[in-house]
Design a protein around this motif. Sequence first.
Motif, short mmCIF file in Angstrom:
data_model
loop_
_atom_site.label_atom_id
_atom_site.label_comp_id
_atom_site.label_asym_id
_atom_site.label_seq_id
_atom_site.Cartn_x
_atom_site.Cartn_y
_atom_site.Cartn_z
N ALA A 1 -1.20 7.61 -5.62
CA ALA A 1 -2.00 8.49 -6.23
C ALA A 1 -1.43 10.07 -6.09
N TRP A 2 -0.96 10.55 -5.22
CA TRP A 2 -0.46 11.83 -4.95
C TRP A 2 0.93 12.03 -4.64
N TRP A 3 1.54 11.07 -4.27
CA TRP A 3 3.13 10.95 -3.75
C TRP A 3 3.86 11.54 -5.01
N SER A 4 3.80 10.90 -6.24
CA SER A 4 4.64 11.35 -7.29
C SER A 4 4.43 12.72 -7.78
N ILE A 5 3.20 13.18 -7.65
CA ILE A 5 3.07 14.60 -8.02
C ILE A 5 3.65 15.55 -7.06
N VAL A 6 3.40 15.26 -5.77
CA VAL A 6 4.16 16.04 -4.74
C VAL A 6 5.68 15.84 -4.61
N GLN B 1 1.30 16.71 -16.88
CA GLN B 1 0.30 15.90 -17.40
C GLN B 1 0.65 14.52 -17.31
N LEU B 2 2.00 14.16 -17.58
CA LEU B 2 2.35 12.74 -17.53
C LEU B 2 2.07 12.27 -15.97
N ASN B 3 2.33 12.93 -15.29
CA ASN B 3 2.32 12.59 -13.71
C ASN B 3 0.67 12.51 -13.40
N GLN B 4 -0.01 13.26 -13.97
CA GLN B 4 -1.64 13.18 -13.84
C GLN B 4 -2.20 12.09 -14.26
N ILE B 5 -1.51 11.84 -15.49
CA ILE B 5 -2.07 10.72 -16.16
C ILE B 5 -1.74 9.17 -15.29
N PHE C 1 11.95 6.01 -6.94
CA PHE C 1 13.13 6.24 -7.85
C PHE C 1 12.53 5.53 -9.23
N SER C 2 12.33 4.50 -9.00
CA SER C 2 12.40 3.50 -10.13
C SER C 2 10.81 3.59 -10.95
N SER C 3 10.04 3.48 -9.98
CA SER C 3 8.63 3.28 -10.29
C SER C 3 8.16 4.66 -11.22
N ASN C 4 8.63 5.60 -10.72
CA ASN C 4 8.51 7.17 -11.51
C ASN C 4 9.42 7.45 -12.50
N ALA C 5 10.09 6.30 -12.98
CA ALA C 5 11.14 6.65 -14.12
C ALA C 5 11.97 7.66 -13.98
#
Length: 480
Positions: A402-407, A64-68, A273-277
């Motif tokens: 928009a989808w990279w972080s989730i994948v 859910q955090l990644n979805q937000i 690495f950094s932007s997705n904490a």
Amino acid sequence: MASFIQYLRGESRVPGERKLIVKLDFFILTFCCLMYFLNYLDRTNLNNAYVSGMKEELGFHGNQLNQINTVFTVGYTIGQVPCNIALYYVKPRIFFPSCMVIWAGLTMATAGAQHPRDIMAIRFFQAIFEASTFVGTHYILGSWYTERELGKRSGIFTASGLAGTMIGGFIQTGIHSSMDGLSGLSGWRWLFVIDGIITIPVAIYGFFLFPDTPRTTRAPYLTADDKALAISRVPETPERTPISWGFLKHCFSTWFWYFFVVLWMIAGETESFSSNALLSLYMKAHPTKKYTVSQLNNYPTGVPAVGIVSTLFWATLTDFWGGRRYLVGYWIGITGVVTSALILAYPESTSIHFAMYYWAGSVYACQATFFAWANDVLRYEEDSLRAVVIASMNMGNNAINAWWSIVFYGANFAPYFTRGMYAMIATSIALAIWTALLVWMQKRTDRRREHEGVYASREEKDPVSVQDGPDEDNRVELKA
């Protein structure tokens, strides 16, 4: 060494130029840096709140955090080009502060969220108005500063956003320890209230004192001579309205749009690495160690700290070396491959993970240098094309985000993010290759402009561009 010291001092041959630059630096950079600092503070404090009690209080689960963050990215992407085009129709000193007031209100509204879906809705609209800050400022900087000045200013601006990321952790730590439970509100809720409140005074400051652009400014601190000099410092370019079919055909018929948009689509993902904490998520999900709330907020601040140093170093160095922004692309390629490979090779080593995530923070240097690179190359084209290309760069990158972080970097992949490490290696290699291709295209354009006499006519018109320094013999040429 003497030439480098002279560069840092910003000496020039034109009377009054140094005083003009001091005024511009004070009024443009103070407002834009504070705006970006608060922008990033609002944006990244969601991660700080998540590890400081918000996850448990609102019942977050799964991705859910990644979805937000994805919903935020979608809104941010939608807002890029419209915000930069809006700067043609609404004065920047009106547009920027108005966006700030709206996103400040939405930030404070986050404090009242009762479910993850509430935050998701708020963040979508917040992102649309925050989209004005980054690309809008780079357009403004390119409107006022010369090639030899732009990198350093872009670096200072970018560093201010990283400072927001770094300081946000300490702010959350202080609020959690001193205000948690005050008036019945959790510490993470107070964080959003305070973030929103401190944004308003900066918006008021910008409304009264931001100078707009050289040809539209009515700033009271700029004299008539200052305004004439400011206009003479940048090339006079043809102009066409950014909202027309003819402009769109022209935009998509040039190589600038395609090459710079793809450059930032790739380069932006090297910041993953950094932007997705990832360091925060790695610590939160560590299989053997349990970190305190203070540690979860404070330890990751080393990542943006490295980013600030790297950004200022590379921005200043590439200015001094005549605009060789492409060097950063090769540095990031090396960094991405090495850090990912070592994390894969030593999955059980906490010290290796910390060291690599800190080192990976240095890739933030590409924000300042690559947008300065686009401004350098496009300063001989019409302003509308430059504005749209800069906005499209960030739009393209966020469309991938928009989808990279989730994948690849979903919270459920913590603590090792194995899939993401392989993605980082591939992305870093692709960036190095694309950087080389863009350098080749820029050299072709430089030769065409020299043949057409573009640089020569600029030198006749604008003696301000003549600078002392190591690249004096090529002072009016865009460096490859």
